[in-house]
Write an enzyme that holds these catalytic residues in place. Structure first.
Site, PDB file in Angstrom:
ATOM      1  N   ASP A 184       0.989  96.982 103.112  1.00  9.90           N
ATOM      2  CA  ASP A 184       1.592  97.717 102.007  1.00  9.90           C
ATOM      3  C   ASP A 184       1.757  96.750 100.834  1.00  9.90           C
ATOM      4  O   ASP A 184       2.127  95.591 101.033  1.00  9.90           O
ATOM      5  CB  ASP A 184       2.946  98.304 102.384  1.00  9.90           C
ATOM      6  CG  ASP A 184       3.387  99.337 101.361  1.00  9.90           C
ATOM      7  OD1 ASP A 184       2.777 100.419 101.327  1.00  9.90           O
ATOM      8  OD2 ASP A 184       4.316  99.060 100.584  1.00  9.90           O
ATOM      9  N   THR A 185       1.453  97.229  99.653  1.00 12.12           N
ATOM     10  CA  THR A 185       1.552  96.405  98.448  1.00 12.12           C
ATOM     11  C   THR A 185       2.505  97.066  97.468  1.00 12.12           C
ATOM     12  O   THR A 185       2.385  98.255  97.186  1.00 12.12           O
ATOM     13  CB  THR A 185       0.159  96.211  97.819  1.00 12.12           C
ATOM     14  OG1 THR A 185      -0.686  95.581  98.784  1.00 12.12           O
ATOM     15  CG2 THR A 185       0.233  95.348  96.574  1.00 12.12           C
TER      16      THR A 185
END
Length: 190
Positions: free
Chosen positions: A69-70
């Site tokens: 996840d960014t």
């Protein structure tokens, strides 16, 4: 050893392929991605990576599950994945001329079900965006679905004044940390 990428992101698949890794399957997770009240950006990124991996692991026993996840953050504020031009404009106006952080968290669940985690933190500074630059970037449509309203691997790269950290982490998968986790789990990196 089977590798399952728990992501629908074509960018993550492309990044893996750049280092010679092709997952055996792509199995996006379907989880609620709403930040908890007062959740810090780095904590949110880590929680999302953990939850995405866990959501996919049950359907693939004995496989390696890779999830990521960014998050683009301005201070303690988590910026959205821009879905409208107005959202993208608001993000870019906020980021214009200042530094921000990009947190890219990864979780790897190994064949025995043990989870390993890494977090990449990158500082990115945008130049001060003039009206023409902002309008041209918005007109490109490249911002759509991108955290913080920009894609560093595209036209926005020319707007970045400074980056300190992982370029691939800003794109969506920190490759150094990914290799470390895969190696620790016994995955053949070739």
């Amino acid at each position: 050893m089977r590798l399952i990428l728990a992501s629908a992101s074509p960018r993550r698949l492309d990044l893996l392929q750049r280092i010679g890794i092709t997952p055996d399957a792509v199995a996006p997770s379907d989880i609620d991605e709403t930040p908890a009240k007062a959740e810090r950006p780095a904590d949110y990124a880590c929680r999302m990576a953990r939850e995405k991996a866990a959501a996919v692991a049950g359907a693939h026993p004995g496989a390696l599950i890779l999830a990521a996840d960014t998050v683009v953050a301005a201070g303690r504020r988590i910026l959205p994945k821009a879905e409208t031009e107005a959202e993208a404009r608001k993000c870019l106006e906020l980021l214009s001329g200042r530094r921000h952080r990009v947190y890219s968290a990864i979780t790897l669940i190994d064949a025995e079900g043990q989870a390993r985690h890494r977090l990449s933190t990158t500082i990115v500074a945008f130049k001060r965006l003039g009206d023409e630059e902002l309008e041209a970037y918005l007109a490109s449509g490249e911002w759509h679905g991108k955290a913080g309203g920009y894609a560093i691997q595209g036209r926005a790269e020319a707007l970045v004044r400074m980056i300190s950290g992982s370029h691939s982490g800003v794109v969506g998968l920190p490759l150094y940390e990914t290799r470390v986790l895969l190696h620790a789990a016994g995955y053949d990196l070739g």
